[in-house]
Design an enzyme around this catalytic site. Structure first.
Site, short mmCIF file in Angstrom:
data_model
loop_
_atom_site.label_atom_id
_atom_site.label_comp_id
_atom_site.label_asym_id
_atom_site.label_seq_id
_atom_site.Cartn_x
_atom_site.Cartn_y
_atom_site.Cartn_z
CD GLU A 114 26.14 -20.56 5.81
OE1 GLU A 114 25.43 -19.55 5.63
OE2 GLU A 114 26.55 -20.92 6.92
CE LYS A 116 24.44 -11.89 -1.33
NZ LYS A 116 23.22 -11.41 -0.77
CG ASP A 118 18.10 -12.06 -4.20
OD1 ASP A 118 18.42 -11.16 -3.40
OD2 ASP A 118 17.85 -11.84 -5.40
CE1 TYR A 229 22.15 -14.79 7.47
CE2 TYR A 229 20.66 -15.65 5.80
CZ TYR A 229 21.22 -14.58 6.48
OH TYR A 229 20.85 -13.32 6.16
CE LYS A 317 25.25 -9.50 -4.47
NZ LYS A 317 24.84 -8.39 -4.67
CB CYS A 411 -6.02 -0.22 -30.72
SG CYS A 411 -6.21 -1.96 -30.29
CB CYS A 414 -10.12 -2.41 -32.51
SG CYS A 414 -9.74 -1.16 -31.28
CB CYS A 429 -7.02 0.00 -27.06
SG CYS A 429 -8.57 -0.24 -27.95
CB CYS A 434 -10.66 -3.41 -28.46
SG CYS A 434 -9.11 -4.13 -29.01
#
Ligand code: IVH
Length: 678
Positions: A114, A116, A118, A229, A317, A411, A414, A429, A434
């Protein structure tokens, strides 16, 4: 290794595992991937094998993690909920089969393979076909009761469909997984991004974080899914094999794995695993492996189990997909709220069926921790993670001219010096004007989930900001036709369309404007709740914390304390108050939703206040509360003369006494249900 060193290492590994278990099971915020976690566990298992004198019952190699949290009732599983042994290699899968062949003395054992899924493990109990409980794995023996939250899953039937010739078992604990589809995961993350909130790294973390929310209404806003399952406990027995179980589960109307491969012998098992590996990218949800199970329940019982996992099943896995590629540049993006996010610009590489050309580097600390440099070759991974991540640098391929990366001190847009606020990892910033921030704020303000203005795409926004025509959001309502006409030839029609769309947006729905302001934490759902409650932008802007929270309880459905403080904090900024005033002055007149109270005036419990006390026979407090609110009533925490009804269950205490003293009618669940049925 000498025993003293081994003992020391075992203690270290156990402490590491305890730390990662806490993050994974309780906080849904793992720091490392499954593969690395499994490696630590494998090292510990090997040392415990070599030095059995240090192997103890409480070792994480012998028990499952623990997901239980404060705030939930715990429930003891009738049959312990185990985990699965994991493997990443074909050889280990074959060794698993060889052990069973030795045990049963035959080669062609029948298996089922089957996908798996997650997500996070759950046990759902049906009694006589009725859903009575959903519980997390917890520590394997007892888990958290998440019934109210699980009942929000639309595909989980509260009653099973009857199957001819097959009576419902008195009680069955069905094991499964709660998960998010990739699409829903992306939808929620996009909403969080818009609200300026941290993104979830993968759907599993989001599912675990969602199902463990204490507020069921919040859970219901997200589309969780479930797949079932396996059988845990069943009285009387209903199937003799996994194949029969799958058929029955389907007939009962429960969602089950979308495909299961019957396989005889290990070669067929391996062929099925390989086919699944090819198919899995087309699934609606993340699949991180294959689960191989002996089909016959009799053989399963005979194979038995260890303290942690069955001997009749194993999880294979899939390797998370990784690829090595070069970092051509690191760019730093400036977000709506000024947060600087470094991004690796990669030599494009194929990964899990898509071309990956960029990966987030999160923040300055992350770059320093991994010592990531421009020109480096790095390992990029897309496992359960949808957002590609840079795992590590291949230092062997580092060229001598590769220098440590220096995070910008100003930044990049600017030139303002960047700042780091106390307690934050991010650098920002601080200049709200900006251009990068203005572009982002404007992009959000006019996006589909806010004012939804057609014709204002990224390129146009760039033009408007670069030319200085838009410095703040209200400026879009002051755009002049003659200016826009200078943007190109033949733009008269598109300009008129754009101006008409901007004008029409002034009368958009209130929630769109609230969402468009970009208040931290306020996504679409919260904006709708706020619009329904305040019904006026100025009223919202003037609200105090006390308007949201009374005696430590939040008063607006869907708005928690964090959000309430963020809203009040946002409007405390003079700049944001001026923004609202300016929008109104520019003619923005959003429409409020139809009055909830008006709609509820005819509702069954309109104007009625309920107090809940004691344990009700079948409903949790959350469920009863949601039913009262849905019928137009209110739920209060304390009994007074104004209380309309006290809904009391078993072991009700002082609230019941107070109701009797004050002469407030006391009803039980049966009476409550009768009232609702009228
Ligand atoms: S069977 C006795 N089947 O993966 C244990 N588990 O890594 C029976 N999982 O604990 C589990 N998909 O939470 C089984 N098709 C599937 C599964 C599955 C996902 C989860 C489950 C398990 C974990 C092990």
């Amino acid at each position: 290794m000498n025993p003293a060193v081994a003992q020391q290492r075992i203690a270290e590994l156990r402490a590491q595992i305890a730390h990662h278990d806490e993050l994974y099971y309780r906080h849904a915020k793992p720091e490392i991937g499954d593969r690395d976690y499994d490696r630590i566990k494998a090292e510990l298992a090997e040392l415990e094998d070599q030095f059995p004198e240090f192997a103890v019952e409480s070792s994480p190699t012998r028990r499952v993690g623990d997901d239980r949290l404060e705030g939930f009732q715990t429930y003891r599983h009738r049959q312990p909920m185990q985990s699965l042994d994991n493997t990443y290699s074909e050889a280990e899968l074959r060794a698993f089969h060889a052990r069973l062949v030795k045990l049963f003395g035959k080669e062609d054992l029948a298996y089922v393979v089957e996908p798996k899924i997650d997500g996070l493990a759950v046990s759902v109990t049906y009694e006589q076909g009725k859903l009575v409980r959903a519980v997390t794995r917890g520590n394997g023996e007892e888990g958290d009761d998440i019934t109210a939250n699980a009942k929000t899953i639309r595909t989980l039937p509260h009653e099973l469909t009857a199957v001819k010739g097959c009576a419902f078992p008195d009680a069955i604990e069905i094991r499964g997984e709660i998960y998010f589809t990739t699409a829903e995961f992306q939808r929620i993350n996009a909403e969080r991004e818009e609200a300026g909130e941290a993104l979830y790294a993968n759907p599993r973390n989001l599912a675990a974080g969602t199902i463990k929310q204490l507020d069921t209404k919040e859970v219901a806003k997200r589309k969780l899914e479930i797949v079932l399952y396996g059988v845990g406990f069943c009285e009387p027995a209903i199937a003799e094999s996994q194949t029969q179980f799958h058929e029955l589960v389907k007939a009962w109307g429960l969602p089950t794995v979308e495909r299961a491969w019957p396989a005889k012998g290990v070669d067929e098992v391996w062929a099925a695993v390989c086919e699944l590996d090819k198919l899995r990218h087309s699934f609606r949800y993340g699949t991180d492996g294959a689960v191989v199970k002996l089909d016959s329940f009799r053989l399963q019982r005979e194979a038995g189990r260890t303290s942690k996992a069955p001997r009749w099943a194993i999880a294979y896995k899939f390797e998370p997909e990784r690829a090595e590629t070069r970092i051509n540049a690191i760019t730093v993006q400036v977000g709506r709220t000024g947060v600087l996010t470094p991004v690796a610009e990669l030599e494009p590489v194929q990964l899990s069926g898509t071309t990956v050309a960029r990966a987030t580097l999160h923040n300055r600390d992350e770059i320093e921790r991994k010592d990531i440099r421009v020109g480096d070759y790095v390992l990029v991974e897309k496992a359960g993670e949808i957002i590609p991540a840079v795992i590590e640098v291949n230092v062997k391929r580092r060229a001598p001219e590769c220098h440590p990366y220096k995070f910008p001190e100003v930044c990049p847009e600017c030139g303002t010096a960047v700042v780091q606020y106390e307690g934050e990892v991010a650098l920002r910033c601080p200049n709200a004007s900006c251009p990068a921030q203005v572009r982002r704020r404007l992009g959000h303000f006019v996006s589909k989930a806010a004012l939804d203005i057609d014709g204002l795409g990224i390129a146009m926004i760039d033009e408007l900001v670069t030319r200085g025509w838009v410095k703040e959001l209200p400026d879009i309502f002051k755009l002049r036709r003659e200016d826009l006409l200078t943007l190109g030839k033949d733009v008269a029609k598109s300009t008129d369309n754009l101006l008409a769309a901007i004008d029409a947006s002034k009368r958009t729905e209130l929630w769109r404007v609230i969402h468009g302001l970009g208040i931290p934490h306020v996504g679409v759902a919260a904006a709708k709740d706020l619009a329904a409650h305040f019904r006026d932008l100025e009223k919202l802007a003037e609200a105090k914390v006390e308007d949201f929270i009374v005696k430590k309880e939040t008063t607006i459905p869907g708005i928690g304390e964090v959000m309430a403080r963020a809203i009040v904090g946002f409007f405390n900024e003079p700049r944001n108050r001026a923004l609202v005033a300016d929008l109104l002055r520019a003619g923005v007149q959003p429409t409020a939703p139809a009055k909830r109270e008006a709609a509820a005036q005819n509702a069954l419990f309109a104007g009625k206040t309920f107090v809940l006390t004691g344990t009700l026979p079948t409903l949790t407090r959350d469920e009863a509360g949601a039913m009262i609110e849905a019928a137009g009533g209110k739920v209060s925490g304390s009994v007074s003369k104004k209380t309309s009804y006290v809904l009391a269950g078993g072991e009700a205490g002082s609230k019941l006494e107070k109701a009797q003293q004050l002469g407030v009618p006391v009803i039980d669940e049966a009476e409550f249900r009768r009232m609702l049925a009228t």
